[in-house]
Design a protein around this motif. Structure first.
Motif, PDB file in Angstrom:
ATOM      1  N   THR B  31      -0.661 -26.226  19.165  1.00 27.37           N
ATOM      2  CA  THR B  31      -1.857 -27.061  19.150  1.00 27.37           C
ATOM      3  C   THR B  31      -2.971 -26.362  18.387  1.00 27.37           C
ATOM      4  O   THR B  31      -3.676 -26.975  17.581  1.00 27.37           O
ATOM      5  N   TYR B  75       0.515 -32.612  17.495  1.00 29.23           N
ATOM      6  CA  TYR B  75      -0.551 -33.066  18.385  1.00 29.23           C
ATOM      7  C   TYR B  75      -1.902 -32.545  17.901  1.00 29.23           C
ATOM      8  O   TYR B  75      -2.892 -33.254  17.919  1.00 29.23           O
ATOM      9  N   GLY B 116      -4.087 -38.304  22.286  1.00 26.09           N
ATOM     10  CA  GLY B 116      -3.096 -37.462  22.956  1.00 26.09           C
ATOM     11  C   GLY B 116      -2.042 -38.320  23.623  1.00 26.09           C
ATOM     12  O   GLY B 116      -0.834 -38.056  23.514  1.00 26.09           O
ATOM     13  N   SER B 119       0.118 -39.949  21.007  1.00 27.64           N
ATOM     14  CA  SER B 119       1.066 -38.970  20.486  1.00 27.64           C
ATOM     15  C   SER B 119       2.233 -38.819  21.445  1.00 27.64           C
ATOM     16  O   SER B 119       3.393 -38.762  21.048  1.00 27.64           O
ATOM     17  N   GLU B 309      -1.528 -42.094  15.346  1.00 32.94           N
ATOM     18  CA  GLU B 309      -1.041 -40.949  16.127  1.00 32.94           C
ATOM     19  C   GLU B 309       0.340 -41.219  16.704  1.00 32.94           C
ATOM     20  O   GLU B 309       1.231 -40.364  16.654  1.00 32.94           O
ATOM     21  N   ASN B 313       3.694 -39.069  15.280  1.00 31.21           N
ATOM     22  CA  ASN B 313       4.529 -38.282  16.196  1.00 31.21           C
ATOM     23  C   ASN B 313       5.921 -38.871  16.342  1.00 31.21           C
ATOM     24  O   ASN B 313       6.892 -38.130  16.501  1.00 31.21           O
ATOM     25  N   ASN B 378      -3.183 -30.997  26.869  1.00 33.36           N
ATOM     26  CA  ASN B 378      -4.178 -31.493  25.928  1.00 33.36           C
ATOM     27  C   ASN B 378      -5.370 -32.150  26.581  1.00 33.36           C
ATOM     28  O   ASN B 378      -6.478 -32.045  26.094  1.00 33.36           O
TER      29      ASN B 378
END
Lengths: 143, 512
Positions: B31, B75, B116, B119, B309, B313, B378
């Motif tokens: 991250t 992420y 987040g 993702s 996102e 991912n 996260n």
């Protein structure tokens, strides 16, 4: 213009590569293709690609001024010296010097550079050597 | 049912304290690396491979560590997109469009946690897709002979530039350069040295790890030196994070978007030559066309954050399908993951699934674990990650350089490899200036030898007949796709690249 020079260098590279491929000594025990054929194919692809770059160049990239260019080569030179000095000076001293130089050139002040260099070196030494047990270059002083 | 029991076995392998700890460490480091501008997933994994290798971790633990870094970096890329309007890596570019306006409206916290969650959804669904699709692809791959493999490698190189590539000649140049470098060393089939010029150190060939770390990590240091870009981008910009959890209403509002874009992103990831950047681009544009009735996209619409996102991912997960099942990666980051496998003496491809199922399923289980950890990591710790953006590159970049040296020195203990790495670093800088993609160079050094030996095997089997390369319908169609994949971007590339740029420019004029 840059792409024309790049294409020309690419063509020379392809020619050199093809020549180096042709002088490969063949062994008496060889398969149907041999060790030369594939490198020669690669040389042809390299030459064609270079020719295309030469004939149809992109717009010039933004090259740095001479000073900046020297900066980059100086940094490369420092890294070369670092690689050669590692076994002579040992990891901690060599790394402190190299890291200090890099951070100085990226804009740290004099005192900050010395501190960053030493902290980086000791930090990596502690984490990777003392904690994780990685073997680092040993100088005459043993670290 | 068979799949589920294999997956359960995978979890048994992955769920040890050591592995969980490694996954946590990997997610955390990943991250950070994804968030810091200049250190993308490829760089992050590249620096850590030699380390995992020299630390003497076994195959599965190393894989768990490094795939966690990979997912973590995917992420992390969004953090600087949302807070600073600077994408941490290329796939995160589309997240800037709605993420930054949300942050300006004081919804940074919501945008971060929503992205987040998006993702997570994308990566989670893509991992299931991987489980379902990879074994099917393996069945096809088992029909492949050496000639088909040679065609497949060519296909991988031909499509690597991607649909958005602008100059195919440069992609071809890069691939040939990489394959050419792989030829250095003693020929495995006849034992004669090639391109060594009498240098004993070159008899083993050029270690691809040296090439990867030099090309990715060191060239980044040179780029920063060139611009003397030593101060943090975050300095002086203070962003209010605001509330952390998005409301249920917002989540519900975004759910259909996340599901659709996950599917789309996954497909984009599986197809050769697309990759995560395209996954996020297609996802964003499709959602915009589909649900943006009031014209709120680009002004801080939460769906505009969720779409790219989830898409990128999911594409990252999808890209693992061809890499694991065929041994042929379709994107830069999966090329680096292939390097991980090769460094561990694991050859991906159809046989991996039958001969070393523990590696495959351990890896897949690790992906799930990394995913949950990232979600957990996260949302509460987002404040800490944003503070890491304040570390100025003038301190960070020397650390990156020195850690790269440590890793490579750890493998061989010789200065020679370090010199070669510096050479690759300079070369990487020049190539980047000339807009030559680096990923084909890497892939070439990784796959060059396998490509050659398949060629030679195919022709030897057929007593020296070169036509054998295209005389089966399977290999002929692979060649056809390769040719189309190479030629198409020459026509389409400019259009697509222009549109990505236009979307970005439009956005710029709105926010400024």
């Amino acid at each position: 213009m840059s792409d024309r020079i790049f294409g020309a260098i690419g063509l020379l590279l392809a020619a050199g590569y093809a020549w180096a491929a042709l002088i490969i000594e063949e062994s008496f025990l060889s398969d149907a293709v041999g060790p030369k054929a594939f490198p020669l194919i690669i040389a042809v692809v390299l030459a064609l690609a270079s020719l295309a770059i030469f004939l149809k160049p992109d717009a010039d990239p933004h090259w740095p001024s001479l000073g900046r260019l020297l900066e980059i080569f100086a940094a490369g030179g420092v890294m070369v010296v670092y690689a050669l000095a590692l076994p002579e000076l040992g990891f901690v001293i060599a790394t402190a010097l190299a890291a200090g130089y890099l951070t100085w050139r990226l804009g740290s002040g004099a005192l900050g550079s010395v501190a960053t260099g030493i902290c980086t070196s000791l930090g990596i030494y502690v984490v990777f050597h003392l904690v994780l047990g990685l073997s680092l270059a040993k100088g005459p002083l043993g670290f | 049912m068979d799949t589920l029991s294999s997956l359960a076995d995978g979890f048994v392998i992955a769920l040890t304290w050591q592995n969980l700890l490694l996954a946590l460490l990997g997610c955390f480091l990943g991250t950070i690396m994804g968030a810091l501008p200049g250190l993308g997933p490829s760089n992050g994994v590249a620096i850590l491979i030699p380390l995992a290798f020299t630390l003497g971790l076994g195959a599965t633990p190393s894989l768990i560590l490094l795939t966690s870094v990979y997912y973590g970096a995917m992420y992390g890329g969004r953090i600087s997109s949302i807070l600073l309007n600077i994408p941490g890596d290329e796939p995160a570019m589309m997240t800037c469009l709605d993420g930054y306006p949300m942050a300006q409206k004081g919804q940074a916290g919501e945008a971060l946690s929503l992205s987040g969650i998006a993702s997570f959804v994308g990566a989670f669904l893509a991992t299931w897709g991987l489980i379902l699709l990879a074994p099917q692809l393996v069945k096809i791959a088992l029909l492949f002979g050496p000639a088909e493999y040679f065609a497949l490698f060519t296909l991988a190189f031909a499509t690597l530039g991607g649909v958005a590539s602008t100059n195919q000649a440069k992609t071809a140049f890069a691939a040939a350069l990489g394959i050419g470098l792989a030829m250095v060393g003693v020929d495995t089939q006849t034992g004669v040295p090639r391109f060594t010029f009498g240098e004993v150190h070159l008899y083993d060939g050029i270690d691809f790890l040296v090439a990867i770390v030099g090309l990715f990590a060191l060239s980044e240091v040179f780029i920063f030196l060139e611009h003397r870009h030593g101060n943090s981008d975050a300095a002086g910009k203070k962003v209010e994070i605001g509330r952390l959890m998005p409301s249920w209403a917002m989540l519900k509002y975004c759910t259909p978007t996340m599901l659709r874009t996950s599917l789309l992103g996954f497909l984009a990831g599986v197809l050769p030559g697309a990759g995560a950047s395209l996954g996020s681009f297609i996802s964003y544009s499709m959602e915009k066309r589909l649900v943006d009735k009031e014209g709120t996209f680009g002004t801080g619409d939460p769906r505009g954050v969720a779409a790219p996102e989830a898409g990128n991912n999911a594409a990252a997960g999808g890209a693992l399908v061809p890499m694991l099942a065929l041994g042929v990666p379709g994107s830069g980051t999966t090329a680096v993951l292939l390097a991980v496998l090769l460094a561990l003496n694991i050859t991906p491809g159809p046989l991996l699934f039958t001969q070393q199922p523990d590696v495959v399923w351990g890896l897949i289980a690790a992906l799930f674990i990394a995913n949950f950890m990232l979600l957990a990591l996260n949302i509460p710790m987002i404040g800490m990650f944003t503070r890491i953006l304040l570390i100025p590159p003038r301190i960070l970049m020397p650390i990156v350089a020195m850690v790269s040296f440590v890793g490579i020195y750890g493998i061989s203990g010789s200065s020679f490899d370090l010199l070669v790495m510096v050479g690759f670093g300079i070369m990487g800088w020049v190539l980047r200036k000339l807009d030559v993609p680096l990923v084909p160079v890497i892939l070439g050094t990784l796959l060059g030898n396998a490509m050659e030996s398949n060629l030679r095997r195919a022709i030897s089997i057929d007593n020296g007949d070169w036509w054998t390369l295209i005389d089966s319908p399977l290999s002929a169609s692979l060649w056809a796709v390769a040719v189309i994949g190479f030629v198409l971007p020459i026509v389409l590339g400019k259009v697509l690249k222009g549109r990505i740029k236009m979307a970005k420019d439009e956005e710029g004029s709105v926010t400024d």
